[in-house]
Design a protein around this motif. Sequence first.
Motif, PDB file in Angstrom:
ATOM      1  N   LEU A  70      44.615   0.324  20.080  1.00  0.00           N
ATOM      2  CA  LEU A  70      44.476   0.715  21.476  1.00  0.00           C
ATOM      3  C   LEU A  70      45.405   1.885  21.775  1.00  0.00           C
ATOM      4  CD1 LEU A  70      44.309  -2.865  22.937  1.00  0.00           C
ATOM      5  CD2 LEU A  70      42.476  -1.195  22.977  1.00  0.00           C
ATOM      6  N   ASP A  71      44.866   2.885  22.434  1.00  0.00           N
ATOM      7  CA  ASP A  71      45.642   4.048  22.863  1.00  0.00           C
ATOM      8  C   ASP A  71      45.938   3.926  24.344  1.00  0.00           C
ATOM      9  OD1 ASP A  71      45.491   5.274  20.340  1.00  0.00           O
ATOM     10  OD2 ASP A  71      43.686   6.409  20.872  1.00  0.00           O
ATOM     11  N   TYR A 148      47.200   6.768  37.478  1.00  0.00           N
ATOM     12  CA  TYR A 148      46.797   5.706  36.569  1.00  0.00           C
ATOM     13  C   TYR A 148      46.679   6.227  35.140  1.00  0.00           C
ATOM     14  CZ  TYR A 148      41.980   7.462  36.620  1.00  0.00           C
ATOM     15  OH  TYR A 148      40.867   8.243  36.482  1.00  0.00           O
ATOM     16  N   LEU A 149      46.841   5.289  34.222  1.00  0.00           N
ATOM     17  CA  LEU A 149      46.684   5.534  32.798  1.00  0.00           C
ATOM     18  C   LEU A 149      45.399   4.873  32.346  1.00  0.00           C
ATOM     19  CD1 LEU A 149      50.282   4.381  32.054  1.00  0.00           C
ATOM     20  CD2 LEU A 149      49.506   6.715  31.711  1.00  0.00           C
ATOM     21  N   ARG A 150      45.018   5.116  31.120  1.00  0.00           N
ATOM     22  CA  ARG A 150      43.855   4.438  30.542  1.00  0.00           C
ATOM     23  C   ARG A 150      44.287   3.793  29.236  1.00  0.00           C
ATOM     24  NH1 ARG A 150      39.400   5.077  32.586  1.00  0.00           N
ATOM     25  NH2 ARG A 150      38.139   4.810  30.741  1.00  0.00           N
ATOM     26  N   VAL A 151      43.840   2.577  29.010  1.00  0.00           N
ATOM     27  CA  VAL A 151      44.035   1.907  27.724  1.00  0.00           C
ATOM     28  C   VAL A 151      42.653   1.883  27.079  1.00  0.00           C
ATOM     29  CG1 VAL A 151      44.770  -0.184  26.543  1.00  0.00           C
ATOM     30  CG2 VAL A 151      45.914   0.516  28.656  1.00  0.00           C
ATOM     31  N   VAL A 152      42.538   2.581  25.944  1.00  0.00           N
ATOM     32  CA  VAL A 152      41.241   2.825  25.325  1.00  0.00           C
ATOM     33  C   VAL A 152      41.254   2.370  23.867  1.00  0.00           C
ATOM     34  CG1 VAL A 152      39.536   4.619  24.780  1.00  0.00           C
ATOM     35  CG2 VAL A 152      40.980   4.854  26.806  1.00  0.00           C
ATOM     36  N   PRO A 153      40.267   1.557  23.467  1.00  0.00           N
ATOM     37  CA  PRO A 153      40.194   1.170  22.051  1.00  0.00           C
ATOM     38  C   PRO A 153      39.744   2.347  21.191  1.00  0.00           C
ATOM     39  CG  PRO A 153      38.343   0.248  23.266  1.00  0.00           C
ATOM     40  CD  PRO A 153      39.213   0.942  24.265  1.00  0.00           C
ATOM     41  N   ARG A 154      40.351   2.433  20.027  1.00  0.00           N
ATOM     42  CA  ARG A 154      39.964   3.471  19.060  1.00  0.00           C
ATOM     43  C   ARG A 154      39.676   2.776  17.737  1.00  0.00           C
ATOM     44  NH1 ARG A 154      43.613   6.342  15.877  1.00  0.00           N
ATOM     45  NH2 ARG A 154      45.251   5.901  17.391  1.00  0.00           N
ATOM     46  N   GLU A 155      38.464   2.967  17.238  1.00  0.00           N
ATOM     47  CA  GLU A 155      38.016   2.291  16.022  1.00  0.00           C
ATOM     48  C   GLU A 155      38.882   2.671  14.826  1.00  0.00           C
ATOM     49  OE1 GLU A 155      33.865   1.570  13.581  1.00  0.00           O
ATOM     50  OE2 GLU A 155      34.089   3.386  14.761  1.00  0.00           O
ATOM     51  N   ILE A 156      39.187   1.664  14.010  1.00  0.00           N
ATOM     52  CA  ILE A 156      39.894   1.898  12.757  1.00  0.00           C
ATOM     53  C   ILE A 156      38.836   2.100  11.688  1.00  0.00           C
ATOM     54  CG2 ILE A 156      41.417   0.915  11.011  1.00  0.00           C
ATOM     55  CD1 ILE A 156      42.576  -0.856  13.232  1.00  0.00           C
ATOM     56  N   VAL A 157      38.914   3.223  11.011  1.00  0.00           N
ATOM     57  CA  VAL A 157      37.959   3.515   9.953  1.00  0.00           C
ATOM     58  C   VAL A 157      38.620   3.147   8.630  1.00  0.00           C
ATOM     59  CG1 VAL A 157      36.568   5.310   8.856  1.00  0.00           C
ATOM     60  CG2 VAL A 157      37.001   5.390  11.318  1.00  0.00           C
TER      61      VAL A 157
END
Length: 164
Positions: A70-71, A148-157
Amino acid sequence: MAIAALVVAAVSGCSDDPSEGAAATSTTVGAASSAPATTAGARDDEAADGGLRILLGEVKKVPVPADAVLDIRAPAAWGQAVGGIRCTVTDSSGRNEDLRSSDAKKTETFGGTEWVTVWTFSSAPNSDVTVGCRDAESKIAAAHRDPYLRVVPREIVPIAPPQR
């Protein structure tokens, strides 16, 4: 104008949702004409990238998907003030997660806004974490209307093993 205010007051008084009353009241004074679009846009943003909006000073539960980190991202427009953001991520057992940052901040454009990755973290997949961020020096809240901030999932390759 008085009749419109009475109708709005009557409609908002019948509603079970207190936020509808606030929106209806602010509509009569002409201040909320862009609020529904902003709210809908925020929901669209969240749906499109799987991210979650978190206001500075707010704490939210965030789902951790499988095979992702998560970023925590901030608007690039915040500039050097981003360095004053302090975040805490806690898993369901109360353990603090390790927030990783690098000198080279990744920047992406999403929804017409440029976002910079401030922190990255991982946690047990298919669980929830609690994320809270604050503006330690109050520089951002003073300069920006919607901090506000964003918490964004980033796929693990996965890295493929070497072929022989």
